[in-house]
Scaffold this active site. Structure first.
Site, PDB file in Angstrom:
ATOM      1  N   CYS A   2       0.803  -1.302   0.000  1.00  0.00           N
ATOM      2  CA  CYS A   2      -0.139  -0.062  -0.156  1.00  0.00           C
ATOM      3  C   CYS A   2       0.890   0.972  -0.029  1.00  0.00           C
ATOM      4  O   CYS A   2       2.014   1.177  -0.177  1.00  0.00           O
ATOM      5  CB  CYS A   2      -0.765  -0.062   1.351  1.00  0.00           C
ATOM      6  SG  CYS A   2      -1.820  -1.515   1.787  1.00  0.00           S
ATOM      7  N   ILE A  51      -4.418  -7.590  -0.764  1.00  0.00           N
ATOM      8  CA  ILE A  51      -3.793  -8.660  -0.876  1.00  0.00           C
ATOM      9  C   ILE A  51      -4.243  -9.968   0.093  1.00  0.00           C
ATOM     10  O   ILE A  51      -4.448 -11.173  -0.235  1.00  0.00           O
ATOM     11  CB  ILE A  51      -2.174  -8.658  -0.461  1.00  0.00           C
ATOM     12  CG1 ILE A  51      -1.501  -7.429  -1.260  1.00  0.00           C
ATOM     13  CG2 ILE A  51      -1.147 -10.165  -0.643  1.00  0.00           C
ATOM     14  CD1 ILE A  51      -1.335  -7.769  -2.671  1.00  0.00           C
ATOM     15  N   LEU A  52      -4.368  -9.587   1.359  1.00  0.00           N
ATOM     16  CA  LEU A  52      -5.140 -10.586   2.260  1.00  0.00           C
ATOM     17  C   LEU A  52      -6.410 -10.019   2.829  1.00  0.00           C
ATOM     18  O   LEU A  52      -6.147  -8.813   3.287  1.00  0.00           O
ATOM     19  CB  LEU A  52      -4.013 -10.925   3.297  1.00  0.00           C
ATOM     20  CG  LEU A  52      -2.491 -11.549   3.227  1.00  0.00           C
ATOM     21  CD1 LEU A  52      -1.907 -11.504   4.420  1.00  0.00           C
ATOM     22  CD2 LEU A  52      -3.055 -13.011   2.966  1.00  0.00           C
ATOM     23  N   GLY A  75       2.802  -2.948   3.582  1.00  0.00           N
ATOM     24  CA  GLY A  75       3.794  -4.222   3.717  1.00  0.00           C
ATOM     25  C   GLY A  75       2.936  -5.508   4.005  1.00  0.00           C
ATOM     26  O   GLY A  75       1.897  -5.796   3.881  1.00  0.00           O
ATOM     27  N   GLU A  76       3.691  -6.511   4.290  1.00  0.00           N
ATOM     28  CA  GLU A  76       3.218  -7.874   4.694  1.00  0.00           C
ATOM     29  C   GLU A  76       4.088  -8.501   5.930  1.00  0.00           C
ATOM     30  O   GLU A  76       5.188  -8.213   5.995  1.00  0.00           O
ATOM     31  CB  GLU A  76       3.426  -8.777   3.573  1.00  0.00           C
ATOM     32  CG  GLU A  76       2.650  -8.390   2.286  1.00  0.00           C
ATOM     33  CD  GLU A  76       1.133  -8.335   2.200  1.00  0.00           C
ATOM     34  OE1 GLU A  76       0.658  -7.686   1.311  1.00  0.00           O
ATOM     35  OE2 GLU A  76       0.698  -8.857   3.224  1.00  0.00           O
ATOM     36  N   ASP A 100      -3.391  -9.389   8.271  1.00  0.00           N
ATOM     37  CA  ASP A 100      -2.363  -9.212   9.062  1.00  0.00           C
ATOM     38  C   ASP A 100      -2.290  -7.758   9.646  1.00  0.00           C
ATOM     39  O   ASP A 100      -1.745  -7.610  10.664  1.00  0.00           O
ATOM     40  CB  ASP A 100      -0.680  -9.411   8.367  1.00  0.00           C
ATOM     41  CG  ASP A 100      -0.592  -8.597   7.057  1.00  0.00           C
ATOM     42  OD1 ASP A 100       0.526  -8.525   6.501  1.00  0.00           O
ATOM     43  OD2 ASP A 100      -1.868  -7.942   6.684  1.00  0.00           O
ATOM     44  N   ILE A 292      11.193 -10.825 -19.358  1.00  0.00           N
ATOM     45  CA  ILE A 292      11.453 -10.045 -20.767  1.00  0.00           C
ATOM     46  C   ILE A 292      12.647 -10.408 -21.576  1.00  0.00           C
ATOM     47  O   ILE A 292      13.819 -10.740 -20.481  1.00  0.00           O
ATOM     48  CB  ILE A 292      11.142  -8.745 -20.492  1.00  0.00           C
ATOM     49  CG1 ILE A 292      12.363  -8.109 -19.331  1.00  0.00           C
ATOM     50  CG2 ILE A 292      10.081  -8.207 -19.909  1.00  0.00           C
ATOM     51  CD1 ILE A 292      12.210  -6.505 -19.159  1.00  0.00           C
ATOM     52  N   GLY A 366      14.136 -12.363  -6.835  1.00  0.00           N
ATOM     53  CA  GLY A 366      15.397 -13.035  -6.378  1.00  0.00           C
ATOM     54  C   GLY A 366      16.233 -11.880  -5.837  1.00  0.00           C
ATOM     55  O   GLY A 366      17.602 -12.453  -5.664  1.00  0.00           O
TER      56      GLY A 366
END
Lengths: 615, 282
Positions: A2, A51-52, A75-76, A100, A292, A366
């Site tokens: 967010c 998201i959740l 965040g998460e 959360d 890509i 990654g």
């Protein structure tokens, strides 16, 4: 994921709060919310990317059960269920939502500031305490989520992005930090807690601050990477492979929890392949993967990504780009970053995020692998220059390399020509990025400015070898203020949430203490990470030199993007800005067009700076 | 860990920075503290600023007598098991006291503890890479460049100071810190903890930044006290005294006091010609 904003100030009103929050709509297109209390002069704003728990009950600002606290959070928290169990045991708490968000706030209500030590995730949190009339802000350990603040004349304001603060206080109130300009020429990004504006700062990673009555009253570091370096190393190779695999698997598993479609970025390199392979192992369906490629074959790694996707049996999505597609992103950069930003890999990052967003809302990436496992070529330079003989002979060697003449040797000459041991790490970094050295900056600036200092000696429990020390320098600086900024802004521009499993703090703390001889072994970078990967994918898929995620900028600045040089590095423009000496820039342009292609990034950062100043 | 730590802050016209200094103490993770400020005859509004922060802070005024006297008077008032002599413009990181006290509690054979130093300017900006406090006598004797003696970086076990009758020498000004460490190392050990830095403020106006005759004379007294009180081990006497005489001589040259300069340079040469030549051509 967010966007959050807010202020403590009697000067600004609810309409100002709405305007500043609306600037972050791209970060949270699904919902917006506000809390404003004119008596307490507090405003909190939030833009939500769901998201959740996609219901509106989980919208923010969120109020605690006891009504004392209100929170906005970006965040998460991946271990929120474990925290919920603890809350239930200690306080009989019953959640109203499955998000959360609620858990984070109740954890603060119960445990106070120390709650942050229990969180595993990425976060920028702001919590208002009605009783004590103060605002507590927290930024995650590694600096994955951004958090900026402005403090002046009894006004304290914060936001996920600079653009909101500029909207709130207006550009007239802001002054350009010339020391940051010097930093940009050397690093390509604003360093430490600085931004391009004197009045706007970053909250450091792993830090909490408390603000009251319009100013900061307390600052604490709840996590410092230096404290995570232990005396003893883990050196047993089979044991490390197993433990590392377990930790990465846990990190990926935690990050696959979402109520929205999810996928991974797959470049074909080691890090993204490992993340994708792990995610596929954990999933009972084909994972969505995205890569890509470029029509320019030299840059194209997409064929490797395709092979890897086929081996793992993922649902692979590929976008092959022409130069024009990438070039069209250049104008967007200025809206995305709010301040000059030299990392041109933001162009393909923007593109892959745009493509991914059409199918997913969450992507795993990654990032962090090179810094944690000694992946970059510059770490070899750090090792070479630690040789006293080479170091002492660096000036004559540098002169000889210059005389040899080709681009590769000229660039090598610049890396070797380090001014001093004290600034070796920042010098190596700047030259690896093809940016200005400190000596060049001294000559370039109209008003001398040495820039801000970054610490290059680390007070840690054991002596780091030169490669580790350079990588540690990157973990503290490049990763946080360049790579993670690039990923956050590029993804959020397209309302996509990116999660970075390799930067789970458990993985980071473990990786810091792996024997560096397992990270760089027999001339092979990221050796130990590759051993983990080879349990999932055959080695032959990775038998090629490492390629970065970049665009052929050195070519484009001579062709399709030449207009940027003509417009922003003209004599009139440079003299009007008054930052750098035109004769030096003119000479750089001349040499670049004559064949010194390695100068492209120096011109690129100059363009970024002058375009910003013009705007 | 429940032992009291006394924070002694000598204050002389520190209005510009003392607020930040005190706040850094109040922000410590370790809470069992007493703050003792010795005001050494300030003529600015330092006292007003202190009372506005926290009017329970013990603030004792004395006639202007110098930093050593102020520290010694603070030590007389200190009730803590541990003591920190904090300069009125330095800042301590939030785990500074906790880490040092924890070390001393767990290592009873150590008498003091220190860590790293970040040097900052008037605007709290870093001006140099990390330094470290001197923790071994050899570091003092070898004049190691990246090692500092600033007392703000150490927490001392109060009983070790009392037992050995250690105080700051009133005859010295800028070299009082170093002299204190020479005496301290005679019978005491200093431990090191990681990453709880002192932010040591270097002002363009600070004592040691401007070379004055008074500063050089302080060095002369310092050297004289070291040799009179046999504080330099035999093994190091030539190296230390030759070097210090050289530094004094070079300083007098800077001040255009050439006769004195030549005197000390000759002494340096006579003590150790090899070291003299090494210093000259460095």
């Amino acid at each position: 994921m967010c966007g959050i904003t807010g202020f403590i100030s009697s000067k600004y009103k609810k309409e100002d709060l709405i305007k500043m929050t609306t600037m972050l709509k791209h970060r949270g297109p699904d919902a917006g919310g506000y809390y404003y209390n004119s008596d307490l002069t507090i405003g909190l704003g939030h833009r939500r990317l769901s998201i959740l728990d996609l219901n509106s009950g989980a919208n923010q600002p969120f109020q605690s059960k006891c009504s004392r606290y209100r929170m906005v959070f970006n965040g998460e928290i991946y271990n929120f269920k474990k925290i919920l169990n603890q809350l239930q045991l200690e306080s009989n708490f019953i959640p109203k939502t499955s998000s959360d968000t609620e858990i984070v706030l109740e954890a603060f209500a119960l445990w106070g500031d120390s709650f942050v030590n229990k969180l595993n995730g990425m976060f920028a949190i702001a919590i208002w305490d009605n009783q004590l009339e103060r605002l507590s802000l927290f930024r995650d350990r590694v600096g994955i989520k951004p958090l900026y603040y402005y403090q002046k004349n009894n006004c304290f304001a914060f936001s996920s992005e600079i653009k909101s603060l500029v909207q709130l206080v207006s550009k007239n109130e802001l002054t350009i930090d010339k020391t940051t300009v010097s930093d940009l020429l050397h690093y390509g990004y604003s360093i430490e807690d600085n931004s391009i504006y004197n009045e706007i700062k970053k909250i450091e990673n792993g830090t909490s601050i408390i603000a009251s009555k319009g100013k900061i009253i307390e600052r604490n570091h709840f996590w410092k990477i230096e404290n995570k370096v232990r005396k003893e190393l883990v050196s047993n190779e089979p044991k490390v492979i197993k433990e590392l695999d377990n930790k990465i698997t846990d990190a990926v598993a935690n990050r696959m929890i979402a109520d929205v479609p999810l996928g991974t970025f797959l470049s074909g390199g080691i890090d993204s392949s490992l993340i994708t392979a792990t995610a596929q192992k954990l999933s009972d369906r084909p994972i969505n993967t995205f890569s890509i490629g470029f029509k320019d074959q030299q840059q194209d790694e997409s064929k490797y990504a395709k092979k890897i996707a086929k081996t793992l049996n993922t649902n692979h999505n590929e976008l092959i780009l022409g130069e024009q597609d990438a070039i069209e992103q250049v104008d967007k950069l200025f809206d995305v970053f709010d301040e000059p930003f030299g990392d041109s890999s933001s162009i393909p990052t923007l593109l892959v995020c745009e493509m991914a967003k059409k199918q997913i809302t969450v992507a795993l990436s990654g990032d962090g692998g090179d810094e944690l496992f000694l992946g970059y070529g510059m770490y070899k330079w750090a090792e070479r220059l630690s040789n006293p003989l080479l170091y002492h002979l660096r000036k004559p060697i540098s002169k000889s390399l210059n005389v040899i003449g080709n681009n590769k040797y000229k660039r090598g000459a610049m890396v070797i020509n380090t001014p001093s041991k004290k600034h070796l790490k920042s010098h190596i970094f700047s030259q690896e990025q093809y940016l200005f050295s400190k000596q060049e900056i001294d000559n370039l600036l109209v008003e001398k400015n040495r820039g801000n200092l970054i610490l290059e000696t680390f007070d840690v429990n054991r002596k780091l070898n030169p490669m580790e020390a350079q990588a540690f320098f990157d973990l503290k600086n490049y990763l946080k203020d360049d790579l993670l900024v690039k990923v956050d802004r590029s993804s959020m521009f397209h309302s996509l949430e990116v999660r970075v499993p390799l930067l789970d703090h458990n993985v980071v703390e473990y990786a810091l203490n792996i024997d560096p001889h397992l990270k760089y072994k027999n001339g092979e970078a990221k050796y130990i990470l590759k051993q983990v990967l080879y349990d999932y994918l055959p080695k032959k898929l990775f038998d090629r030199p490492k390629k970065g995620f970049s665009v052929p900028l050195s070519k484009w600045l001579k062709t399709d993007l030449k207009y940027l040089i003509d417009n922003y590095l003209s004599k009139t423009n440079i003299e009007q800005a008054g930052i750098v000496r035109f004769e030096i820039v003119e000479n750089l342009i001349y040499r670049y067009f004559k064949g010194d292609d390695f100068l492209y990034n120096r011109l690129w950062i100059l363009i970024q700076i002058h375009r910003f100043l013009e705007k | 860990m429940n032992e009291l730590t006394s924070i002694i802050i000598p204050c002389y016209n520190a209005a510009d920075y003392i607020q930040k200094t005190i706040k850094s103490v109040l922000n410590q993770s370790y809470k069992k503290l007493e703050i003792i400020i010795i005001d050494d005859g300030s003529t600015d509004n330092s006292l007003k600023i202190i009372s506005e922060i926290d009017d329970t802070i013990l603030c004792i005024s004395q006639k202007n007598s110098g930093v050593s006297t102020a520290r010694n008077n603070g030590l007389l008032k200190a009730k803590g098991e541990y003591v920190l002599f904090l300069d009125a413009d330095d800042i301590i990181s939030e785990n500074f006291i906790e880490k040092r006290v924890s070390f001393l509690e767990n290592n009873r054979d150590y008498d003091a503890c220190c860590s790293s130093i970040h040097t900052i300017n008037e605007k709290d900006k870093l001006i140099n890479d990390v330094f470290f406090n001197i923790s071994k006598k050899e570091e003092l004797l070898n004049f190691e460049e990246e090692k500092y003696s600033c007392p703000s970086g150490y927490i001392f076990r109060t009983s070790s100071l009392i037992k050995n009758k250690l105080t700051f020498n009133k005859k010295l000004s800028s070299s009082a810190d170093q002299y204190f460490l020479y005496e301290f190392f005679n019978n005491n050990k200093i431990g090191v903890v990681q990453n709880s830095p002192l932010k040591y403020r270097v002002l363009s106006s600070s004592m040691s930044n401007y070379l004055t005759q008074k500063l050089v004379e302080d060095q002369v007294i310092f050297l004289s006290l070291l040799t009179q009180n046999n504080l330099i081990p035999k093994k190091y006497i030539k190296a230390v005294t030759s070097r210090m005489n050289y530094t004094i001589g070079a300083s007098y040259f800077h001040l255009n006091m050439n006769i004195r300069a030549v005197k000390y340079l000759i002494i340096s040469f006579l003590i150790s010609p090899k070291l003299f030549l090494k210093l000259k051509f460095r």
